[in-house]
Design a protein around this motif. Sequence first.
Motif, PDB file in Angstrom:
ATOM      1  N   GLY A 153       0.777  -1.352  -0.402  1.00 31.79           N
ATOM      2  CA  GLY A 153       0.163   0.347   0.180  1.00 31.79           C
ATOM      3  C   GLY A 153       0.606   1.402   0.219  1.00 31.79           C
ATOM      4  O   GLY A 153       0.860   2.439   0.559  1.00 31.79           O
ATOM      5  N   LYS A 154       2.128   1.248  -0.538  1.00 28.92           N
ATOM      6  CA  LYS A 154       3.246   2.386  -0.124  1.00 28.92           C
ATOM      7  C   LYS A 154       3.896   2.848  -2.085  1.00 28.92           C
ATOM      8  O   LYS A 154       3.958   1.679  -2.500  1.00 28.92           O
ATOM      9  N   VAL A 155       3.955   4.119  -1.860  1.00 34.03           N
ATOM     10  CA  VAL A 155       4.435   3.886  -2.934  1.00 34.03           C
ATOM     11  C   VAL A 155       6.085   4.116  -3.165  1.00 34.03           C
ATOM     12  O   VAL A 155       6.618   4.034  -2.521  1.00 34.03           O
ATOM     13  N   LEU A 156       6.185   3.356  -4.342  1.00 35.73           N
ATOM     14  CA  LEU A 156       8.063   2.312  -3.981  1.00 35.73           C
ATOM     15  C   LEU A 156       8.773   3.210  -5.526  1.00 35.73           C
ATOM     16  O   LEU A 156       9.778   3.184  -5.016  1.00 35.73           O
ATOM     17  N   GLN A 157       8.268   3.937  -6.212  1.00 38.27           N
ATOM     18  CA  GLN A 157       8.752   4.687  -7.634  1.00 38.27           C
ATOM     19  C   GLN A 157       7.957   5.118  -8.166  1.00 38.27           C
ATOM     20  O   GLN A 157       6.779   4.504  -8.337  1.00 38.27           O
ATOM     21  N   SER A 158       8.645   6.079  -8.905  1.00 35.75           N
ATOM     22  CA  SER A 158       7.527   7.353  -9.612  1.00 35.75           C
ATOM     23  C   SER A 158       8.873   7.213 -10.933  1.00 35.75           C
ATOM     24  O   SER A 158       9.552   7.748 -10.574  1.00 35.75           O
ATOM     25  N   LEU A 159       7.728   7.310 -12.091  1.00 38.68           N
ATOM     26  CA  LEU A 159       8.433   7.842 -13.198  1.00 38.68           C
ATOM     27  C   LEU A 159       8.016   8.580 -14.076  1.00 38.68           C
ATOM     28  O   LEU A 159       6.364   8.735 -14.014  1.00 38.68           O
ATOM     29  N   PRO A 160       9.389   9.443 -14.290  1.00 36.63           N
ATOM     30  CA  PRO A 160       8.480  10.112 -15.240  1.00 36.63           C
ATOM     31  C   PRO A 160       7.729  10.328 -16.866  1.00 36.63           C
ATOM     32  O   PRO A 160       8.448   9.458 -17.282  1.00 36.63           O
ATOM     33  N   VAL A 161       6.827  10.839 -17.024  1.00 34.45           N
ATOM     34  CA  VAL A 161       6.245  11.532 -18.186  1.00 34.45           C
ATOM     35  C   VAL A 161       6.033  12.551 -18.376  1.00 34.45           C
ATOM     36  O   VAL A 161       5.730  13.127 -17.654  1.00 34.45           O
ATOM     37  N   GLU A 162       6.422  12.962 -19.401  1.00 36.01           N
ATOM     38  CA  GLU A 162       6.215  13.924 -20.395  1.00 36.01           C
ATOM     39  C   GLU A 162       4.338  14.660 -20.071  1.00 36.01           C
ATOM     40  O   GLU A 162       3.645  13.854 -19.745  1.00 36.01           O
ATOM     41  N   ARG A 163       4.842  16.378 -19.839  1.00 35.45           N
ATOM     42  CA  ARG A 163       2.695  16.180 -18.993  1.00 35.45           C
ATOM     43  C   ARG A 163       1.915  16.820 -19.982  1.00 35.45           C
ATOM     44  O   ARG A 163       1.053  17.061 -20.053  1.00 35.45           O
ATOM     45  N   ALA A 164       2.803  16.268 -21.505  1.00 33.89           N
ATOM     46  CA  ALA A 164       1.337  16.890 -22.532  1.00 33.89           C
ATOM     47  C   ALA A 164       0.288  16.175 -22.592  1.00 33.89           C
ATOM     48  O   ALA A 164       0.685  15.087 -21.709  1.00 33.89           O
ATOM     49  N   GLN A 165      -0.268  15.242 -23.936  1.00 31.18           N
ATOM     50  CA  GLN A 165      -1.354  14.744 -23.045  1.00 31.18           C
ATOM     51  C   GLN A 165      -1.353  13.517 -23.027  1.00 31.18           C
ATOM     52  O   GLN A 165      -1.541  12.318 -24.602  1.00 31.18           O
ATOM     53  N   SER A 166      -1.087  12.802 -22.432  1.00 29.91           N
ATOM     54  CA  SER A 166      -1.069  11.112 -21.773  1.00 29.91           C
ATOM     55  C   SER A 166      -1.665  10.709 -22.031  1.00 29.91           C
ATOM     56  O   SER A 166      -2.513  11.594 -21.111  1.00 29.91           O
ATOM     57  N   SER A 167      -1.947  10.009 -22.419  1.00 30.42           N
ATOM     58  CA  SER A 167      -3.871   9.293 -22.710  1.00 30.42           C
ATOM     59  C   SER A 167      -3.227   7.780 -21.733  1.00 30.42           C
ATOM     60  O   SER A 167      -4.282   7.247 -21.694  1.00 30.42           O
ATOM     61  N   GLY A 168      -2.377   7.889 -21.258  1.00 34.42           N
ATOM     62  CA  GLY A 168      -2.577   6.549 -20.068  1.00 34.42           C
ATOM     63  C   GLY A 168      -2.510   4.865 -20.693  1.00 34.42           C
ATOM     64  O   GLY A 168      -2.493   3.871 -19.748  1.00 34.42           O
ATOM     65  N   GLY A 169      -1.988   5.076 -22.278  1.00 32.00           N
ATOM     66  CA  GLY A 169      -1.849   3.418 -22.534  1.00 32.00           C
ATOM     67  C   GLY A 169      -0.779   2.945 -22.192  1.00 32.00           C
ATOM     68  O   GLY A 169       0.240   3.564 -22.417  1.00 32.00           O
ATOM     69  N   MET A 170      -0.916   1.894 -21.811  1.00 27.24           N
ATOM     70  CA  MET A 170       0.466   0.868 -21.022  1.00 27.24           C
ATOM     71  C   MET A 170       0.351  -0.229 -21.731  1.00 27.24           C
ATOM     72  O   MET A 170      -0.590  -0.784 -22.222  1.00 27.24           O
ATOM     73  N   ALA A 171       1.550  -1.274 -22.272  1.00 25.34           N
ATOM     74  CA  ALA A 171       1.709  -2.179 -22.674  1.00 25.34           C
ATOM     75  C   ALA A 171       3.345  -2.830 -21.459  1.00 25.34           C
ATOM     76  O   ALA A 171       4.248  -2.026 -21.858  1.00 25.34           O
ATOM     77  N   TRP A 172       3.229  -3.628 -21.325  1.00 26.45           N
ATOM     78  CA  TRP A 172       4.172  -4.520 -20.987  1.00 26.45           C
ATOM     79  C   TRP A 172       5.223  -5.285 -21.871  1.00 26.45           C
ATOM     80  O   TRP A 172       4.340  -6.520 -22.832  1.00 26.45           O
ATOM     81  N   SER A 173       6.642  -5.937 -21.632  1.00 28.47           N
ATOM     82  CA  SER A 173       6.635  -6.359 -23.198  1.00 28.47           C
ATOM     83  C   SER A 173       6.805  -8.006 -21.988  1.00 28.47           C
ATOM     84  O   SER A 173       6.316  -8.596 -20.876  1.00 28.47           O
ATOM     85  N   PRO A 174       7.116  -8.819 -22.940  1.00 25.78           N
ATOM     86  CA  PRO A 174       5.947 -10.978 -22.374  1.00 25.78           C
ATOM     87  C   PRO A 174       6.936 -10.694 -21.281  1.00 25.78           C
ATOM     88  O   PRO A 174       7.009 -11.745 -20.543  1.00 25.78           O
ATOM     89  N   ASP A 175       8.843 -10.690 -21.226  1.00 20.13           N
ATOM     90  CA  ASP A 175       9.515 -11.330 -20.012  1.00 20.13           C
ATOM     91  C   ASP A 175       8.564  -9.729 -18.823  1.00 20.13           C
ATOM     92  O   ASP A 175       9.336  -9.924 -17.929  1.00 20.13           O
ATOM     93  N   SER A 176       8.312  -8.837 -18.724  1.00 20.40           N
ATOM     94  CA  SER A 176       8.507  -7.929 -17.420  1.00 20.40           C
ATOM     95  C   SER A 176       9.395  -6.579 -17.286  1.00 20.40           C
ATOM     96  O   SER A 176       9.019  -6.933 -16.401  1.00 20.40           O
ATOM     97  N   GLY A 177      10.516  -6.822 -18.414  1.00 19.56           N
ATOM     98  CA  GLY A 177      11.503  -5.982 -17.657  1.00 19.56           C
ATOM     99  C   GLY A 177      11.057  -4.652 -18.682  1.00 19.56           C
ATOM    100  O   GLY A 177      11.982  -3.795 -18.475  1.00 19.56           O
ATOM    101  N   THR A 178      10.252  -3.979 -19.138  1.00 15.54           N
ATOM    102  CA  THR A 178      10.036  -3.341 -20.549  1.00 15.54           C
ATOM    103  C   THR A 178       8.473  -2.995 -20.114  1.00 15.54           C
ATOM    104  O   THR A 178       8.021  -3.525 -20.317  1.00 15.54           O
ATOM    105  N   LEU A 179       8.286  -1.320 -20.006  1.00 18.99           N
ATOM    106  CA  LEU A 179       6.937  -1.316 -20.027  1.00 18.99           C
ATOM    107  C   LEU A 179       6.819  -0.246 -20.550  1.00 18.99           C
ATOM    108  O   LEU A 179       7.979   0.910 -20.807  1.00 18.99           O
ATOM    109  N   TYR A 180       6.090   0.250 -21.696  1.00 17.50           N
ATOM    110  CA  TYR A 180       5.990   1.198 -22.466  1.00 17.50           C
ATOM    111  C   TYR A 180       4.676   1.694 -22.237  1.00 17.50           C
ATOM    112  O   TYR A 180       3.400   1.701 -21.716  1.00 17.50           O
TER     113      TYR A 180
END
Length: 90
Positions: free
Chosen positions: A1-28
């Motif tokens: 229930g606690k934040v472990l890490q925050s990641l920077p995303v450009e403040r322009a109109q990000s749509s929130g679409g996300m996808a993981w690589s099959p090995d879970s080592g990359t987040l798009y």
Amino acid sequence: GKVLQSLPVERAQSSGGMAWSPDSGTLYVSGGNTGNIFVFTKDAAGKWTAAEPLNIPDIAMRPRLEDGQGLAFLMGLAVSPDGKTLYAAN
């Protein structure tokens, strides 16, 4: 229930679409009208780091009408099962 890490995303109109690589080592993360897909990779210790974003030049942040459809805007993402192809809905 606690934040472990925050990641920077450009403040322009990000749509929130996300996808993981099959090995879970990359987040798009789709970048909306920025023309970017943000990429984050996980190291052996489990810490996430921002990698160089993928840029799609034709969708750079500017109004662009296409057959009356309005702005070009990156939204949903999907990664192929083999992890070699990233699909982005515009």
